[in-house]
Motif scaffolding. Structure first.
Motif, PDB file in Angstrom:
ATOM      1  N   ARG A  36       7.386  42.506  16.772  1.00 16.10           N
ATOM      2  CA  ARG A  36       8.759  42.265  16.312  1.00 16.10           C
ATOM      3  C   ARG A  36       9.353  43.450  15.554  1.00 16.10           C
ATOM      4  O   ARG A  36      10.510  43.404  15.155  1.00 16.10           O
ATOM      5  CB  ARG A  36       8.796  41.030  15.404  1.00 16.10           C
ATOM      6  N   LEU A  37       8.540  44.469  15.325  1.00 20.50           N
ATOM      7  CA  LEU A  37       8.993  45.599  14.513  1.00 20.50           C
ATOM      8  C   LEU A  37       9.445  46.788  15.352  1.00 20.50           C
ATOM      9  O   LEU A  37       9.884  47.798  14.800  1.00 20.50           O
ATOM     10  CB  LEU A  37       7.879  46.033  13.542  1.00 20.50           C
ATOM     11  N   GLY A  38       9.320  46.688  16.660  1.00 25.46           N
ATOM     12  CA  GLY A  38       9.781  47.765  17.535  1.00 25.46           C
ATOM     13  C   GLY A  38      11.287  47.800  17.629  1.00 25.46           C
ATOM     14  O   GLY A  38      11.986  46.837  17.290  1.00 25.46           O
ATOM     15  N   ALA A  39      11.821  48.914  18.125  1.00 25.09           N
ATOM     16  CA  ALA A  39      13.270  49.118  18.166  1.00 25.09           C
ATOM     17  C   ALA A  39      13.984  48.024  18.952  1.00 25.09           C
ATOM     18  O   ALA A  39      14.964  47.440  18.473  1.00 25.09           O
ATOM     19  CB  ALA A  39      13.581  50.499  18.757  1.00 25.09           C
ATOM     20  N   GLU A  40      13.528  47.725  20.156  1.00 23.49           N
ATOM     21  CA  GLU A  40      14.238  46.749  20.974  1.00 23.49           C
ATOM     22  C   GLU A  40      14.105  45.345  20.397  1.00 23.49           C
ATOM     23  O   GLU A  40      15.055  44.549  20.442  1.00 23.49           O
ATOM     24  CB  GLU A  40      13.730  46.777  22.416  1.00 23.49           C
ATOM     25  N   ALA A  41      12.950  45.033  19.828  1.00 23.92           N
ATOM     26  CA  ALA A  41      12.775  43.727  19.207  1.00 23.92           C
ATOM     27  C   ALA A  41      13.703  43.563  18.005  1.00 23.92           C
ATOM     28  O   ALA A  41      14.280  42.486  17.792  1.00 23.92           O
ATOM     29  CB  ALA A  41      11.320  43.538  18.775  1.00 23.92           C
TER      30      ALA A  41
END
Length: 233
Positions: A36-41
């Motif tokens: 959940r910490l990635g850019a798209e998430a």
């Protein structure tokens, strides 16, 4: 409780937040999953926000002046090894919150179109972060400080490759903390103090940065706790 303004924690005799006893952490709560910490998430979370409630909305007030609108940038730097949050250590010369860890930000001026514009302007003025490197993705609920600032935390994804230029009159240092560290309640310490018949509670998130300890507490820790609630909802 009295309607008179309270004494700010920083003005209480012999008070040092770094030495305030910890009541423990919230290690029983789950960390936000790394996925959940990635850019798209993160983009998707703000595009389609969940039903959630901010945990910290307002600090006990210690001024009787009229509220003022402010904005901060929550800069999530998209590092290859994992996203980080860019934070500042405020100059000791400042009248409000001097020496504390903070997001870049400040009062919303009459010339600012909105909170987004103010957050970008302040980040450029304080640390030299060029807005061309920042993609704004949304904002969290307002946070009211004890100094009567109604703060809008504006979240932005920051593309690496930027160069910082600190405004020495406002910022003593800038540093980055892994977002995963900040979104793990095992690193969220709870504190409580009784003073003048009033119970005061706050979070801290001490982070070891090489040889230095970056002591994140107060409003900054409160807004990060709200970000945790938003991302974990």
């Amino acid at each position: 409780m009295s309607d008179l303004p309270l004494t700010p924690l920083s003005k209480i005799p012999n008070f040092d937040p770094r030495h305030a006893p910890s009541l423990g952490t919230d290690a029983h709560l789950p960390a936000v999953p790394l996925a959940r910490l990635g850019a798209e998430a993160l983009r998707e979370r703000f595009r389609s926000p969940p039903v959630w409630e901010p945990e910290v909305r307002a600090e006990p007030r210690f001024t009787d002046r009229s509220p003022a609108r402010a904005a901060v940038l929550v800069p999530v730097v998209l590092r290859t090894a994992g996203p980080t949050v860019l934070l500042t250590e405020r100059s000791l010369q400042l009248a409000n919150h001097s020496g504390q860890v903070a997001f870049p930000g400040g009062r919303i001026d009459a010339n600012d179109a909105d909170a987004n514009a103010a957050a970008l302007r302040e980040a450029q003025e304080e640390v030299g972060l060029d807005r061309s490197h920042v993609e704004l993705i949304g904002a969290l609920s307002n946070y009211v400080t004890g100094t009567a600032f109604v703060v809008t935390p504006v979240v932005g994804l920051v593309r690496p490759g930027f160069a910082l230029a600190l405004n020495a009159g406002e910022v003593a240092a800038a540093f980055e903390v892994p977002l995963a560290f900040l979104m793990d309640p095992a690193n969220h310490h709870r504190h409580m103090l009784e003073w003048q018949g009033v119970r005061r509670e706050w979070f801290s998130m001490p982070f070891r940065d090489g040889q230095a300890e970056r002591f994140i507490w107060g409003a900054t820790a409160g807004m990060l706790r709200n970000l945790y609630r938003f991302l974990s909802a």
